[in-house]
Design an enzyme around this catalytic site. Structure first.
Site, mmCIF file in Angstrom:
data_model
loop_
_atom_site.group_PDB
_atom_site.id
_atom_site.type_symbol
_atom_site.label_atom_id
_atom_site.label_comp_id
_atom_site.label_asym_id
_atom_site.label_seq_id
_atom_site.Cartn_x
_atom_site.Cartn_y
_atom_site.Cartn_z
ATOM 1 N N SER A 1 4.112 2.668 8.120
ATOM 2 C CA SER A 1 4.069 1.449 7.132
ATOM 3 C C SER A 1 5.006 1.295 6.226
ATOM 4 O O SER A 1 5.939 1.888 5.943
ATOM 5 C CB SER A 1 2.678 2.141 6.422
ATOM 6 O OG SER A 1 1.485 2.248 6.866
ATOM 7 N N ASP B 1 0.305 -7.525 1.377
ATOM 8 C CA ASP B 1 0.713 -6.281 1.571
ATOM 9 C C ASP B 1 2.220 -6.308 1.518
ATOM 10 O O ASP B 1 2.800 -5.906 2.633
ATOM 11 C CB ASP B 1 0.258 -5.595 2.826
ATOM 12 C CG ASP B 1 0.271 -4.075 3.056
ATOM 13 O OD1 ASP B 1 0.788 -3.499 1.723
ATOM 14 O OD2 ASP B 1 -0.082 -3.345 3.719
ATOM 15 N N HIS C 1 0.805 -1.217 -0.062
ATOM 16 C CA HIS C 1 -0.033 0.030 -0.058
ATOM 17 C C HIS C 1 0.996 1.412 0.097
ATOM 18 O O HIS C 1 0.426 2.408 -0.355
ATOM 19 C CB HIS C 1 -0.893 0.179 1.261
ATOM 20 C CG HIS C 1 -0.550 0.213 2.470
ATOM 21 N ND1 HIS C 1 -0.186 -0.659 3.661
ATOM 22 C CD2 HIS C 1 -0.188 1.462 3.226
ATOM 23 C CE1 HIS C 1 0.330 -0.404 4.582
ATOM 24 N NE2 HIS C 1 0.223 1.139 4.282
#
Length: 302
Positions: free
Chosen positions: A247, A151, A104
């Site tokens: 992230s 992911d 992402h």
């Protein structure tokens, strides 16, 4: 001209700026603006399914939320990724030419500015920092933003990087594929927000030690979105863990030989906030060893 004066000018506090400003100063200013603007675009969030929280073992207090400041060079594999000039993610160097991060953070992105060997992400004059621009990001072909499955992604740098305070992290051996790591103490690092109230990334690299929980415990919060490709950690009531800006960063475990091995990639947290007490979820790296061998060109231990 003083660099600080130029930064003030670009932020609108001074209007008369010399035409002799160097391109480096311009880039520094734009980068600092990007840091200030980096926000939730990098952070996948999930609506918890269940709100009756199981009882977790209380971990020792060390906090990226309010956390511990790393020693410069402590995490030579840590990467800061500025994405399309408006977002920020973490990453890890897994070879001298490849960065591992979350899908992402890569999906739909055109330009990556990778900062290696950095400690204070604001300080462009750090002597060991290497900055590489790349347009070669590869997200997993089956990445699903709705379920946050697969992911995982890589960013190829195009040429080898190295130097003091810059070296790859070790990836898991194939012999660890069936290891759940439940109950193990692990470490996550990044420049993410230090609380839900803050609006920008942390200037200094931070880290926190947390405990892996069983996937069944994590499902008690998030439901069936938690599957074998994910790994979760207890956030100790919201006092320890990851947040916006973390992230793509590495979750590592120290193996018996003393070396650190990356077993997770920061993936998502609860829409209720980083300090809500809900678990933090990561992509389980051991599920993607063959994918990494093929796409990143890394040789893994048996």
């Amino acid at each position: 001209m003083d660099g600080n004066n130029y930064i003030k000018g670009c932020c609108g506090k001074h209007s008369s700026i010399s035409a002799t400003i160097t391109m480096k100063a311009v880039n520094v200013c734009l980068l600092l603006v990007a840091i200030a603007q980096a926000h939730a675009a990098d952070w996948a969030q999930v609506q918890p399914v269940y709100r009756d929280r199981p009882t977790f073992r209380v971990a020792s207090h060390s906090k990226i939320i309010g956390g511990n400041i790393a020693t410069p060079g402590q995490f030579p594999y840590q990467v800061g990724l500025f994405i399309d000039g408006s977002g920020f993610c973490g990453g890890s160097l897994i070879s001298d030419t490849v960065i591992l991060t979350a899908a992402h953070c890569v999906d739909g992105i055109r330009i990556f500015e990778a900062h290696l060997g950095a400690h204070d992400i604001y300080d462009m004059n750090e002597p060991n920092r290497v900055i590489v621009i790349s347009t070669d990001g590869v997200a997993h072909e089956n990445f699903n933003p709705a379920t946050i499955d697969n992911d995982i992604a890589i960013v190829r740098l195009g040429f080898p990087v190295g130097g003091f305070g810059i070296s790859p992290v070790r990836l898991p051996a194939f012999s660890l594929v069936n290891e759940t790591f439940s109950g193990d103490r692990v470490r996550v690092s990044g420049w993410g927000r230090t609380s839900d109230a803050t609006s920008g990334v942390s200037p200094e690299l931070k880290y926190v030690d947390v405990s892996v929980i069983d996937n069944s415990q994590c499902q008690a919060y998030y439901g069936n979105i938690i599957n074998e490709s994910k790994i979760c950690v207890d956030t100790n009531g919201g006092t320890e863990g990851t947040c916006h800006g973390d992230s793509g960063g590495p979750l590592v475990i120290q193996e018996s030989d003393g070396e650190y091995t990356e077993i997770g990639i920061v993936s998502f947290g609860s829409v209720d906030g980083c300090e809500s007490g809900f678990p933090a979820a990561f992509t389980r790296v051991t599920e993607y060893l063959e994918w990494l061998e093929i796409n990143a060109g890394v040789a893994l231990r048996p």
